[in-house]
Design a protein around this motif. Sequence first.
Motif, PDB file in Angstrom:
ATOM      1  N   ASP B 195      25.016  35.955  31.850  1.00  0.00           N
ATOM      2  CA  ASP B 195      25.845  35.740  33.021  1.00  0.00           C
ATOM      3  C   ASP B 195      25.743  36.915  33.972  1.00  0.00           C
ATOM      4  O   ASP B 195      25.935  38.065  33.579  1.00  0.00           O
ATOM      5  CB  ASP B 195      27.300  35.541  32.606  1.00  0.00           C
ATOM      6  CG  ASP B 195      27.475  34.281  31.787  1.00  0.00           C
ATOM      7  OD1 ASP B 195      26.942  33.224  32.204  1.00  0.00           O
ATOM      8  OD2 ASP B 195      28.108  34.354  30.709  1.00  0.00           O
ATOM      9  N   PRO B 196      25.420  36.635  35.227  1.00  0.00           N
ATOM     10  CA  PRO B 196      25.278  37.707  36.203  1.00  0.00           C
ATOM     11  C   PRO B 196      26.617  38.104  36.824  1.00  0.00           C
ATOM     12  O   PRO B 196      27.541  37.289  36.904  1.00  0.00           O
ATOM     13  CB  PRO B 196      24.375  37.086  37.251  1.00  0.00           C
ATOM     14  CG  PRO B 196      24.696  35.629  37.215  1.00  0.00           C
ATOM     15  CD  PRO B 196      25.141  35.312  35.821  1.00  0.00           C
ATOM     16  N   PHE B 197      26.692  39.347  37.260  1.00  0.00           N
ATOM     17  CA  PHE B 197      27.870  39.747  38.033  1.00  0.00           C
ATOM     18  C   PHE B 197      27.463  40.756  39.100  1.00  0.00           C
ATOM     19  O   PHE B 197      26.401  41.380  39.029  1.00  0.00           O
ATOM     20  CB  PHE B 197      28.969  40.323  37.121  1.00  0.00           C
ATOM     21  CG  PHE B 197      28.590  41.602  36.398  1.00  0.00           C
ATOM     22  CD1 PHE B 197      28.836  42.851  36.993  1.00  0.00           C
ATOM     23  CD2 PHE B 197      28.033  41.569  35.124  1.00  0.00           C
ATOM     24  CE1 PHE B 197      28.507  44.016  36.324  1.00  0.00           C
ATOM     25  CE2 PHE B 197      27.707  42.743  34.461  1.00  0.00           C
ATOM     26  CZ  PHE B 197      27.934  43.976  35.061  1.00  0.00           C
ATOM     27  N   VAL B 198      28.344  40.830  40.118  1.00  0.00           N
ATOM     28  CA  VAL B 198      28.179  41.842  41.171  1.00  0.00           C
ATOM     29  C   VAL B 198      29.529  42.504  41.352  1.00  0.00           C
ATOM     30  O   VAL B 198      30.551  41.988  40.871  1.00  0.00           O
ATOM     31  CB  VAL B 198      27.704  41.229  42.501  1.00  0.00           C
ATOM     32  CG1 VAL B 198      26.230  40.857  42.429  1.00  0.00           C
ATOM     33  CG2 VAL B 198      28.549  40.051  42.903  1.00  0.00           C
ATOM     34  N   PRO B 200      31.731  42.705  43.805  1.00  0.00           N
ATOM     35  CA  PRO B 200      32.894  41.984  44.347  1.00  0.00           C
ATOM     36  C   PRO B 200      33.341  40.775  43.521  1.00  0.00           C
ATOM     37  O   PRO B 200      34.239  40.039  43.964  1.00  0.00           O
ATOM     38  CB  PRO B 200      32.423  41.539  45.743  1.00  0.00           C
ATOM     39  CG  PRO B 200      30.967  41.722  45.779  1.00  0.00           C
ATOM     40  CD  PRO B 200      30.525  42.470  44.590  1.00  0.00           C
ATOM     41  N   LEU B 201      32.764  40.578  42.344  1.00  0.00           N
ATOM     42  CA  LEU B 201      33.167  39.421  41.528  1.00  0.00           C
ATOM     43  C   LEU B 201      34.661  39.516  41.197  1.00  0.00           C
ATOM     44  O   LEU B 201      35.111  40.532  40.668  1.00  0.00           O
ATOM     45  CB  LEU B 201      32.336  39.398  40.239  1.00  0.00           C
ATOM     46  CG  LEU B 201      32.545  38.161  39.349  1.00  0.00           C
ATOM     47  CD1 LEU B 201      31.807  36.958  39.950  1.00  0.00           C
ATOM     48  CD2 LEU B 201      32.052  38.425  37.942  1.00  0.00           C
ATOM     49  N   PRO B 202      35.426  38.471  41.535  1.00  0.00           N
ATOM     50  CA  PRO B 202      36.875  38.590  41.360  1.00  0.00           C
ATOM     51  C   PRO B 202      37.308  38.600  39.886  1.00  0.00           C
ATOM     52  O   PRO B 202      38.275  39.262  39.528  1.00  0.00           O
ATOM     53  CB  PRO B 202      37.434  37.360  42.076  1.00  0.00           C
ATOM     54  CG  PRO B 202      36.289  36.409  42.141  1.00  0.00           C
ATOM     55  CD  PRO B 202      35.044  37.200  42.144  1.00  0.00           C
ATOM     56  N   THR B 203      36.584  37.898  39.030  1.00  0.00           N
ATOM     57  CA  THR B 203      37.028  37.812  37.638  1.00  0.00           C
ATOM     58  C   THR B 203      35.879  37.555  36.675  1.00  0.00           C
ATOM     59  O   THR B 203      34.880  36.937  37.044  1.00  0.00           O
ATOM     60  CB  THR B 203      38.070  36.684  37.473  1.00  0.00           C
ATOM     61  OG1 THR B 203      38.336  36.505  36.077  1.00  0.00           O
ATOM     62  CG2 THR B 203      37.563  35.368  38.048  1.00  0.00           C
ATOM     63  N   GLU B 205      36.803  36.398  33.654  1.00  0.00           N
ATOM     64  CA  GLU B 205      37.490  35.549  32.683  1.00  0.00           C
ATOM     65  C   GLU B 205      36.751  34.247  32.373  1.00  0.00           C
ATOM     66  O   GLU B 205      36.607  33.899  31.186  1.00  0.00           O
ATOM     67  CB  GLU B 205      38.919  35.277  33.192  1.00  0.00           C
ATOM     68  CG  GLU B 205      39.809  34.574  32.224  1.00  0.00           C
ATOM     69  CD  GLU B 205      39.965  33.099  32.577  1.00  0.00           C
ATOM     70  OE1 GLU B 205      40.529  32.380  31.769  1.00  0.00           O
ATOM     71  OE2 GLU B 205      39.464  32.691  33.664  1.00  0.00           O
ATOM     72  N   PRO B 206      36.228  33.518  33.361  1.00  0.00           N
ATOM     73  CA  PRO B 206      35.541  32.272  33.029  1.00  0.00           C
ATOM     74  C   PRO B 206      34.343  32.487  32.109  1.00  0.00           C
ATOM     75  O   PRO B 206      34.121  31.714  31.177  1.00  0.00           O
ATOM     76  CB  PRO B 206      35.083  31.752  34.393  1.00  0.00           C
ATOM     77  CG  PRO B 206      36.022  32.369  35.366  1.00  0.00           C
ATOM     78  CD  PRO B 206      36.336  33.723  34.815  1.00  0.00           C
ATOM     79  N   TYR B 207      33.558  33.536  32.369  1.00  0.00           N
ATOM     80  CA  TYR B 207      32.382  33.813  31.540  1.00  0.00           C
ATOM     81  C   TYR B 207      32.800  34.034  30.098  1.00  0.00           C
ATOM     82  O   TYR B 207      32.260  33.465  29.158  1.00  0.00           O
ATOM     83  CB  TYR B 207      31.678  35.098  32.017  1.00  0.00           C
ATOM     84  CG  TYR B 207      30.885  34.980  33.303  1.00  0.00           C
ATOM     85  CD1 TYR B 207      30.300  33.774  33.708  1.00  0.00           C
ATOM     86  CD2 TYR B 207      30.689  36.105  34.103  1.00  0.00           C
ATOM     87  CE1 TYR B 207      29.577  33.697  34.876  1.00  0.00           C
ATOM     88  CE2 TYR B 207      29.964  36.040  35.266  1.00  0.00           C
ATOM     89  CZ  TYR B 207      29.398  34.831  35.657  1.00  0.00           C
ATOM     90  OH  TYR B 207      28.679  34.757  36.798  1.00  0.00           O
TER      91      TYR B 207
END
Lengths: 567, 373
Positions: B195-198, B200-203, B205-207
Amino acid sequence: MRLASRLNTIKARVIAALGVMIAGIVAIALIGVTALRTLDQTVSRELEGLTQAAEITNGLVVTLFDELRTGEQYLTDRTATVRQAFRDAGERAYGYQSRLHTLPDLREADRLMIARIAELQAEVEVWYSLAHAQVDLGRRAAAEGTARQARVPTYELLRLVQDFSALQRNRAGIVTQSLRQSSSDGRMMVWTVLAASVLLGVVVGIATVRAVERPLSRLEAVAKRFADGDLRPVTLGDMPEELASLGEAMTRISTKLRTLVASLVGESERIAASANDFSAISEQLAASAGEISTAMIDISGGAGLQVSSLQESSSATEQLRAATERNGKMAERLAELAEGIHRLAAKYQQDVSVSATTLLELGDVVQTSANQVEELDRLSEAVYDFVELIKTISTQTNLLALNAAIEAARAGERGIGFAVVADEVRQLADSSGAAAEDVTQTLSAVRTQVGQVSATMAAGRAKVRGVETIAQGAAEALDEIRRAIEEVEEGAKRVQNDAAGNLGAAQRILEELHKASEAANSHASASEEVAAAAEQQGASTQEMAAQATQLNEAAGRPRTLVKGFRV
Amino acid sequence: MRNPRTILSLLFAAAVSGCGSSDGPILIGLAGPFSEQRGISMQLGAELAVAEINDMGGIRGRPLELVIEDDSASTEVAVRVARELYGTPGLVAVVGHLNSGATIAAAPIYNGGSRPVVQISPSASSPQVTEVGPYTFRVCPSDLVHGARLAEWAWEEVGARTAAVLYQNDAYGRGVRTTFQQSFEALGGAVVSEDPFVAPLPTFEPYLLRLSRRGGADAVMIAGTRAGAERIIATLDSLGVSYPVLGGDGLSGIESSDVDATGVLISSAYLPDRISPRNEAFVAAYQAAFGDVRPDHRGAGAYDAVHLLARVIDEVGPDRRRIQRYLATVGTESAPFQGVTGVIAFDENGDVPEKEVVIGVVQGGRIVTAVRQ
């Protein structure tokens, strides 16, 4: 300096003119080839860059749409296939995006744009991934909200990619512009080099024609002057090496001829002067001989009178004594006169021998001159060789010009200027050949003249030999005169002695009358002998005078011969 | 080619000394995200080295001075900052940038133009850094080494057979993710999610909720930076699930953060408890200078980079081109550099392939070298 002297030949000038034009053509060809190569390299590099940029941006746009489509699709169609398609699209998009850095010649603006593209692309992928996680958890509304958030960076991303693509296209336009400029610069350069080389070739050609024409006409004039017998020194001035050698040979011919003629004139003047002197001496000798004859007649008369007086009476002793005394004085005078003649003859014999020596020297001079004339003839042959060289060069030049004209014709439109120049060069070669022919003819005239001079010299030498014979004859005649005078002197002395004897015997005249008669008889015979000798001398003197006249005439002849030359 | 440039550089050197700056400071650029904790760590290491060098009388009698530019770890800002440093008169080398993204984005600036300048990154570990140009060096191993080492540790020491990967969606995160995945799968393990993130990712939790609902994993691999890792650990706590967490050196600093990161395994080119006299002296000096904080791999890397540059400038003079030529020979034609992070010997790409990666574990607010079971 050395280069300048090397350039100062017709051959070098012709080669230089052709060389300049050939160098110009080579330069034009090089410029053209270089320009084409540069153009080719630039075009291929730019095309490669554009191709890459187009491939990457197109690929990026396509995969971004794929990513967007599958990203949206998964929200409603939660299958592993769609999820995998979304992930693949993301990987591909990342691949394209990271390749943007490798494009050639990126500027700062490009790099900033690429960095922003990377950030947006990462963001879009994350938003959809998060939305997918939410969908997987059954939070459809939240997922749709997240997906909506993804759309904002998506639009910005697509717009940026398109802008980037447009930037690359613009750059292609700029490159095209600069290529056009550089090609126009190259064209300008080619025209400039062409004009410069043609101009330079024409200038060198004209200079060569002038450098050949003017000296040739000067040489021609000089040759004509020599043919007319004007051997005064000439100034030839500056001229190409080949013509300068010719001119130098001609100058040497004139110098030799001038020296020869001058020495001939001097010698003939001296011979003439000697002959005049000789003539005067001969006349004096003739006069002296006349006087001797008169004196001898007087002596003979005195002797005759003495004999008759002796036969007349013995009382005339006193008369006889007086007569004897007078006789003695007369003999004394005769002796003096004879001595004078003797001295004069000896002096003139010396003069004649000096003259003879001078004549022999003159003979040597003439011989030397004849040798010099022969050398002159050889020199002329060398000049012939030079002229032959010029002819060969002009023939080769003609061929070169013909080749150049053919090459020019092949070059078509661009070769027209060169063809004109080639024609000029050909004409120049023709006129060089004609000039060389003129030189040959002039030289032939010079050689004919030289032959004539040579013949004249031989004649002069023969004449000088004749004069030599005459001078020898004169010397022999003088010798004879001297011997005759000696005899006169001897006779006169005997008369003088006899007269003295007579005077002493005056007292014993009567007794010695018979003896006196005998003595008188012998006296008379001695006087006759003297008279005969004097007569012989007169004849020799006359012969000598005649020979002196001949000598004078002979000396005049070389003067007449050389009178035709101006030195 | 050589002569005009040599003459130009000689002229330039003459002009510089002629202007009286031969007594002035030698300038070295320092570029990184200095408003962040990781950037501060790097800056402290560099400043400590500069202070030590100047205390010893500088280089060739001239003091060393840092020109500090903040790139905010952004590729965009990094490009601008690189331009500024490149154009600074008298600047002979750059230490930076800190992260791979900024380092790669700025590399074309430093490697290009008529007066290219050396950049030495203390911690840019992306494999892409290898290829960006001859003027780019780094004193840390590449992610290929980190990812492989972490996979090996997870398989052997953690005993993990499945792993969930959370990666930062940039060059660094992707680099570590790819090498971890390849090595882990090669060992026989399975990566169950990526799962990617940056930032500004708000959360998260879903991942993580999805992960736990799908049965979880034997280990969670975080290929990213400290900020992301902190949020991931906090989220795991809030979800009430617990997995062994592993991460690359991007995570360092997490030991002193608010979240409880105890037990987190971190690969690092450097750990302050590394046993070597030189390192012990460095750690002591660092703590003496900046209080009771321990240096991390970034600070140690920056410290080594500055000292290495000082040695090179002392050897060949403050000339950009000659510095590059000499640096390229360190470890081959000239002697390797004994740094606090280990032995620095460059290969033809300006990488340090011989350098080892150690695995540390967070214990009591510190990262200590993890011991094999």
